[in-house]
Every structure is written in C-alpha cells, then in structure tokens.
Design a protein around this motif. Sequence first.
Motif, short mmCIF file in Angstrom:
data_model
loop_
_atom_site.label_atom_id
_atom_site.label_comp_id
_atom_site.label_asym_id
_atom_site.label_seq_id
_atom_site.Cartn_x
_atom_site.Cartn_y
_atom_site.Cartn_z
N TYR A 111 0.94 -1.12 -0.06
CA TYR A 111 0.12 0.09 -0.08
C TYR A 111 0.75 1.40 0.00
CZ TYR A 111 -4.30 -2.56 1.22
OH TYR A 111 -5.28 -3.50 1.14
N ALA A 112 0.39 2.35 -0.73
CA ALA A 112 0.99 3.68 -0.75
C ALA A 112 0.65 4.41 0.48
CB ALA A 112 0.61 4.47 -1.97
N GLY A 113 1.54 5.17 1.24
CA GLY A 113 1.21 5.91 2.32
C GLY A 113 2.24 6.81 2.75
N LEU A 114 1.97 7.41 3.98
CA LEU A 114 2.91 7.92 4.81
C LEU A 114 3.77 7.38 5.76
CD1 LEU A 114 4.24 11.02 5.35
CD2 LEU A 114 2.51 11.13 7.08
N VAL A 115 5.03 7.15 5.77
CA VAL A 115 5.88 6.58 6.77
C VAL A 115 5.80 7.15 7.95
CG1 VAL A 115 8.01 5.41 7.32
CG2 VAL A 115 7.18 5.47 4.79
N VAL A 116 4.80 6.60 9.04
CA VAL A 116 5.11 7.27 10.30
C VAL A 116 5.82 6.94 11.50
CG1 VAL A 116 2.38 7.91 9.86
CG2 VAL A 116 3.01 5.88 11.10
N ALA A 117 6.38 5.75 11.29
CA ALA A 117 7.41 5.21 11.83
C ALA A 117 8.56 4.45 11.30
CB ALA A 117 7.03 4.47 13.11
N GLN A 118 9.95 4.60 11.48
CA GLN A 118 10.83 4.04 10.88
C GLN A 118 11.48 3.07 12.02
OE1 GLN A 118 13.98 6.26 9.07
NE2 GLN A 118 15.53 4.61 9.56
N GLU A 119 11.48 1.81 12.29
CA GLU A 119 11.71 0.99 13.31
C GLU A 119 13.30 0.63 13.44
OE1 GLU A 119 10.00 1.21 15.92
OE2 GLU A 119 8.08 1.58 15.09
N VAL A 120 13.95 0.81 12.26
CA VAL A 120 15.22 0.00 11.93
C VAL A 120 16.29 0.91 11.42
CG1 VAL A 120 14.48 -2.36 11.89
CG2 VAL A 120 14.58 -0.96 9.91
#
Length: 243
Positions: free
Chosen positions: A52-61
Amino acid sequence: MTWRVRIKLFVGTVLVLLVAAYATYHVNETRGTAVSDSAQILGETYVVGTPYAGLVVAQEVSIGDVVTEGDPLFVIDSAALDRDLSLGTVSTAGQATSIDADGNLVVLATQDGTVTDVAARAGTFVSAADHLATVQIAGSLYVQAEYTLTAKEYARVPEDAAVTIELPSTATLKGTVERVQVTTVGGQALALVTVESDELVDGEENGLVGSGTPVTASLSLRNDGVVTTVSDAVTSYVRGVFG
C-alpha cells in the motif's frame, strides 16, 4: 677414485635428485590450482516492500540493525488501506505485513538478518511496491569468484571442487564449489564460481568475514598425473609410519 670422492659424488647426486623431485612436485601442485582473477564475499538479501502507498509514520530500523522474522520495520498510514478496511477487501502480503490498533500498515521482517540499506524514512511518502529497505539474510554468506581457465583446466574442475578462501589478513577458510557459470571467449573459459563454506560466519576474523570483503579463492583442479600418484603414495606411506 677414492671412497671420499665416491661419497661426495653419491651425496651430490642424491641432493640433485631431491631438488629435482621437489621442483617437479611444486610445479605439479601449482598446475593443480587455479587462482581467482577476483573474488569477494557476498550475502543473500531480500527487499522489504509495501503493498500500500502511504505516509511512513515510524521507521523502526536503521542500517546495521539485526532483525528477526516478524520484527516491525516500518509503520505506514495509508488512505488506500483505510478504504479497503472499510470495504472488507484488505490486501496484504501474508506474513510480510500486519495491521496495528490504529489501522496502520506494519511492515515486518520475513527472515532473520541484518539491515544493509534503508530507503524509506519517517515522514516520507512511499508508493505501493516501493523499496523500503534491504535485509541480508542470516547465515547466507558465500564467495563469488571469477576465473580465466583454459579448456583443459576447465575440464579438470571436479564436481564440488575444494576451494581455499584467503582473507585480507591471510587467514584461510575452506569451501566447496556450489555452482559454475561459464562463457567461452577466445578459446578460454571465463568462469563465475559460487563457493559455499560453513566457515563463513558474519563478523568473524575481526569483522573481515562480511559481505563485500575482497578475498582470494584458490580452486583445486583434478590432477591425475604420474607425479600426483607417486606423491600421494609417498604421503600416505609417511603418514602411516609417523601418524
């Protein structure tokens, strides 16, 4: 001719024969080995994507992080996912994603490994099927080596041939040929060889064992000549006496 002269002549003859035998043995051993034109350690990887396309709200790595299967890598707020959830037609990638309590898409690690590249950052927009990150699979290191062989040398490459892998520190590891891809140019075989080894443990030898490390790979060729037969017989006899 005195006995002293005879003894000197005998000793000299023996020394000449020993030197000639050693030289012959050394040439024979050299003939039985092909040294790589270039070689390096590589690792199998997988690309992390999103359905899915969308906004990355969290980058965990981040690069260098060790992950295990099922670990969350990214959280994406997707309007397309919200629509599909409302319609009951959610399309995810099996074990590669999950949905959190807020209805966001959580992209998961599908295999154990180490993150080697991160292409998506928190606060950025990603499209469906975008490359988010790359993970090197744990325990997947191998050596890829290139050789230029004559037709006769190529014919002497045995199945599962032994390979000695020399690191930049001159430490050596043992491996075997897993796969050979060959093209012929000007009567010579240009061989791309994949070498596997249980001794390729990521981070060993003060970090030298790792993807991208240049190495030298010496490939053992079949060597069935008379010298080899005699050498093997002598070696077996010596081992039997002193072993």
